[in-house]
Design a protein around this motif. Structure first.
Motif, PDB file in Angstrom:
ATOM      1  N   MET A   1       0.824  -1.198   0.000  1.00 54.32           N
ATOM      2  CA  MET A   1       0.000   0.000   0.000  1.00 54.32           C
ATOM      3  C   MET A   1       0.868   1.262   0.000  1.00 54.32           C
ATOM      4  SD  MET A   1      -2.902   1.114  -0.286  1.00 54.32           S
ATOM      5  CE  MET A   1      -4.487   1.363   0.343  1.00 54.32           C
ATOM      6  N   LYS A   2       1.994   1.184   0.729  1.00 53.72           N
ATOM      7  CA  LYS A   2       2.888   2.337   0.775  1.00 53.72           C
ATOM      8  C   LYS A   2       3.451   2.625  -0.617  1.00 53.72           C
ATOM      9  CE  LYS A   2       7.123   4.052   2.849  1.00 53.72           C
ATOM     10  NZ  LYS A   2       8.295   3.738   3.669  1.00 53.72           N
ATOM     11  N   THR A   3       3.824   1.574  -1.346  1.00 55.19           N
ATOM     12  CA  THR A   3       4.345   1.742  -2.699  1.00 55.19           C
ATOM     13  C   THR A   3       3.299   2.379  -3.601  1.00 55.19           C
ATOM     14  OG1 THR A   3       5.733  -0.209  -2.406  1.00 55.19           O
ATOM     15  CG2 THR A   3       5.384   0.520  -4.653  1.00 55.19           C
ATOM     16  N   PHE A   4       2.054   1.939  -3.474  1.00 53.51           N
ATOM     17  CA  PHE A   4       0.963   2.494  -4.275  1.00 53.51           C
ATOM     18  C   PHE A   4       0.798   3.988  -3.993  1.00 53.51           C
ATOM     19  CE2 PHE A   4      -3.502   3.664  -4.806  1.00 53.51           C
ATOM     20  CZ  PHE A   4      -3.700   3.307  -6.134  1.00 53.51           C
ATOM     21  N   LEU A   5       0.823   4.372  -2.731  1.00 50.95           N
ATOM     22  CA  LEU A   5       0.657   5.779  -2.371  1.00 50.95           C
ATOM     23  C   LEU A   5       1.829   6.634  -2.854  1.00 50.95           C
ATOM     24  CD1 LEU A   5      -0.837   5.439   1.220  1.00 50.95           C
ATOM     25  CD2 LEU A   5      -2.021   6.098  -0.878  1.00 50.95           C
ATOM     26  N   VAL A   6       3.042   6.123  -2.694  1.00 53.76           N
ATOM     27  CA  VAL A   6       4.219   6.879  -3.139  1.00 53.76           C
ATOM     28  C   VAL A   6       4.187   7.062  -4.650  1.00 53.76           C
ATOM     29  CG1 VAL A   6       6.745   6.783  -3.367  1.00 53.76           C
ATOM     30  CG2 VAL A   6       5.667   6.247  -1.182  1.00 53.76           C
ATOM     31  N   ARG A   7       3.903   5.976  -5.362  1.00 55.23           N
ATOM     32  CA  ARG A   7       3.829   6.084  -6.829  1.00 55.23           C
ATOM     33  C   ARG A   7       2.674   6.980  -7.262  1.00 55.23           C
ATOM     34  NH1 ARG A   7       5.586   0.549  -9.831  1.00 55.23           N
ATOM     35  NH2 ARG A   7       7.533   0.267  -8.714  1.00 55.23           N
ATOM     36  N   SER A   8       1.586   6.933  -6.539  1.00 53.17           N
ATOM     37  CA  SER A   8       0.448   7.801  -6.861  1.00 53.17           C
ATOM     38  C   SER A   8       0.847   9.265  -6.761  1.00 53.17           C
ATOM     39  CB  SER A   8      -0.732   7.525  -5.935  1.00 53.17           C
ATOM     40  OG  SER A   8      -1.273   6.256  -6.170  1.00 53.17           O
ATOM     41  N   LEU A   9       1.501   9.616  -5.672  1.00 57.01           N
ATOM     42  CA  LEU A   9       1.925  11.007  -5.491  1.00 57.01           C
ATOM     43  C   LEU A   9       2.928  11.433  -6.554  1.00 57.01           C
ATOM     44  CD1 LEU A   9       2.231  11.266  -1.603  1.00 57.01           C
ATOM     45  CD2 LEU A   9       0.529  12.324  -3.089  1.00 57.01           C
ATOM     46  N   ILE A  10       3.874  10.568  -6.863  1.00 60.72           N
ATOM     47  CA  ILE A  10       4.852  10.892  -7.899  1.00 60.72           C
ATOM     48  C   ILE A  10       4.146  11.087  -9.232  1.00 60.72           C
ATOM     49  CG2 ILE A  10       6.774   9.952  -9.251  1.00 60.72           C
ATOM     50  CD1 ILE A  10       7.745   8.640  -6.609  1.00 60.72           C
ATOM     51  N   GLY A  11       3.215  10.209  -9.562  1.00 61.16           N
ATOM     52  CA  GLY A  11       2.491  10.321 -10.824  1.00 61.16           C
ATOM     53  C   GLY A  11       1.636  11.570 -10.910  1.00 61.16           C
ATOM     54  N   ILE A  12       0.963  11.898  -9.813  1.00 59.80           N
ATOM     55  CA  ILE A  12       0.132  13.100  -9.782  1.00 59.80           C
ATOM     56  C   ILE A  12       0.991  14.346  -9.970  1.00 59.80           C
ATOM     57  CG2 ILE A  12      -1.270  14.542  -8.244  1.00 59.80           C
ATOM     58  CD1 ILE A  12      -2.451  11.858  -7.167  1.00 59.80           C
ATOM     59  N   PHE A  13       2.110  14.408  -9.261  1.00 60.72           N
ATOM     60  CA  PHE A  13       2.985  15.568  -9.385  1.00 60.72           C
ATOM     61  C   PHE A  13       3.607  15.650 -10.779  1.00 60.72           C
ATOM     62  CE2 PHE A  13       3.428  15.309  -4.592  1.00 60.72           C
ATOM     63  CZ  PHE A  13       2.533  16.340  -4.386  1.00 60.72           C
ATOM     64  N   PHE A  14       3.979  14.505 -11.352  1.00 57.64           N
ATOM     65  CA  PHE A  14       4.556  14.509 -12.687  1.00 57.64           C
ATOM     66  C   PHE A  14       3.511  14.943 -13.721  1.00 57.64           C
ATOM     67  CE2 PHE A  14       5.935  12.508 -16.673  1.00 57.64           C
ATOM     68  CZ  PHE A  14       7.187  13.090 -16.780  1.00 57.64           C
ATOM     69  N   GLY A  15       2.270  14.451 -13.585  1.00 55.52           N
ATOM     70  CA  GLY A  15       1.202  14.862 -14.494  1.00 55.52           C
ATOM     71  C   GLY A  15       0.920  16.351 -14.395  1.00 55.52           C
ATOM     72  N   ALA A  16       0.943  16.884 -13.181  1.00 55.49           N
ATOM     73  CA  ALA A  16       0.733  18.320 -12.995  1.00 55.49           C
ATOM     74  C   ALA A  16       1.878  19.113 -13.614  1.00 55.49           C
ATOM     75  CB  ALA A  16       0.603  18.647 -11.509  1.00 55.49           C
ATOM     76  N   PHE A  17       3.103  18.614 -13.468  1.00 52.95           N
ATOM     77  CA  PHE A  17       4.258  19.281 -14.071  1.00 52.95           C
ATOM     78  C   PHE A  17       4.124  19.315 -15.587  1.00 52.95           C
ATOM     79  CE2 PHE A  17       8.470  18.802 -16.041  1.00 52.95           C
ATOM     80  CZ  PHE A  17       9.003  20.037 -15.700  1.00 52.95           C
ATOM     81  N   ILE A  18       3.715  18.208 -16.186  1.00 50.10           N
ATOM     82  CA  ILE A  18       3.534  18.157 -17.639  1.00 50.10           C
ATOM     83  C   ILE A  18       2.442  19.137 -18.071  1.00 50.10           C
ATOM     84  CG2 ILE A  18       2.767  16.666 -19.556  1.00 50.10           C
ATOM     85  CD1 ILE A  18       5.637  16.129 -18.627  1.00 50.10           C
ATOM     86  N   ALA A  19       1.352  19.225 -17.296  1.00 51.28           N
ATOM     87  CA  ALA A  19       0.268  20.157 -17.628  1.00 51.28           C
ATOM     88  C   ALA A  19       0.772  21.600 -17.589  1.00 51.28           C
ATOM     89  CB  ALA A  19      -0.901  19.979 -16.663  1.00 51.28           C
ATOM     90  N   VAL A  20       1.532  21.953 -16.569  1.00 51.11           N
ATOM     91  CA  VAL A  20       2.071  23.314 -16.467  1.00 51.11           C
ATOM     92  C   VAL A  20       3.069  23.571 -17.591  1.00 51.11           C
ATOM     93  CG1 VAL A  20       3.525  24.814 -15.047  1.00 51.11           C
ATOM     94  CG2 VAL A  20       1.662  23.533 -13.995  1.00 51.11           C
ATOM     95  N   LEU A  21       3.910  22.600 -17.873  1.00 53.76           N
ATOM     96  CA  LEU A  21       4.886  22.739 -18.953  1.00 53.76           C
ATOM     97  C   LEU A  21       4.186  22.926 -20.305  1.00 53.76           C
ATOM     98  CD1 LEU A  21       7.985  22.656 -19.411  1.00 53.76           C
ATOM     99  CD2 LEU A  21       7.718  20.223 -19.897  1.00 53.76           C
ATOM    100  N   ALA A  22       3.149  22.151 -20.561  1.00 57.03           N
ATOM    101  CA  ALA A  22       2.411  22.275 -21.823  1.00 57.03           C
ATOM    102  C   ALA A  22       1.715  23.628 -21.915  1.00 57.03           C
ATOM    103  CB  ALA A  22       1.397  21.144 -21.950  1.00 57.03           C
ATOM    104  N   THR A  23       1.126  24.080 -20.829  1.00 59.26           N
ATOM    105  CA  THR A  23       0.446  25.371 -20.831  1.00 59.26           C
ATOM    106  C   THR A  23       1.431  26.513 -21.033  1.00 59.26           C
ATOM    107  OG1 THR A  23      -1.236  24.480 -19.353  1.00 59.26           O
ATOM    108  CG2 THR A  23      -1.101  26.860 -19.525  1.00 59.26           C
ATOM    109  N   ASN A  24       2.543  26.467 -20.328  1.00 61.58           N
ATOM    110  CA  ASN A  24       3.559  27.506 -20.504  1.00 61.58           C
ATOM    111  C   ASN A  24       4.125  27.498 -21.917  1.00 61.58           C
ATOM    112  OD1 ASN A  24       3.253  28.459 -17.925  1.00 61.58           O
ATOM    113  ND2 ASN A  24       4.945  27.267 -17.094  1.00 61.58           N
TER     114      ASN A  24
END
Length: 137
Positions: A1-24
């Motif tokens: 479960m810990k691995t799932f949560l850590v990967r979830s957070l990394i994925g969410i932050f990476f997706g948000a970074f890509i969204a900001v990068l694409a918008t900029n």
């Protein structure tokens, strides 16, 4: 479960970074001074969801009770079905039979290339480890 949560957070932050990068990039390179708020929200949430999706679905490959074929099948079906539904609803894939078939062909080709690369990489790594084990005194 810990691995799932850590990967979830990394994925969410990476997706948000890509969204900001694409918008900029859109604002800077395409000289868009005004953005549609609804479109931005839909695309950024889609990017965040994709980041999460593609960071947690590889967990199938850590289930040792499944064969490699089962792991690959589950990963492909889960990731591609969820991505297709999301991308089609957001508008990343245009409506129409030709667009859907093109998406499937490109997706299968890219998935196959990436899977083969990972397979060969890990096969090479295991060969190196086995050779090193033979030289242990």
């Amino acid at each position: 479960m810990k691995t799932f949560l850590v990967r979830s957070l990394i994925g969410i932050f990476f997706g948000a970074f890509i969204a900001v990068l694409a918008t900029n990039s859109l604002v800077y390179f395409a000289d868009e001074k005004v953005l549609d708020g609804g479109l931005f929200l839909r695309n950024s949430l889609g990017s965040i969801f994709c980041g999460w999706l593609f960071s947690v679905t590889p967990l199938y490959f850590e289930i040792r009770s499944l064969s490699l074929f089962q792991q690959t099948g589950l990963h492909f079906v889960t990731a591609m079905a969820a991505y297709f539904i999301l991308a089609y609803q957001i508008g990343w894939i245009p409506a129409g039979t030709a667009s859907i078939l093109l998406f499937l062909i490109i997706t299968l080709a890219i998935y196959a290339v990436i899977w083969i690369c990972f397979y060969l990489y890990f096969k090479n790594q295991s060969r190196k480890l086995n050779e090193e084990l033979l030289h242990i005194e």
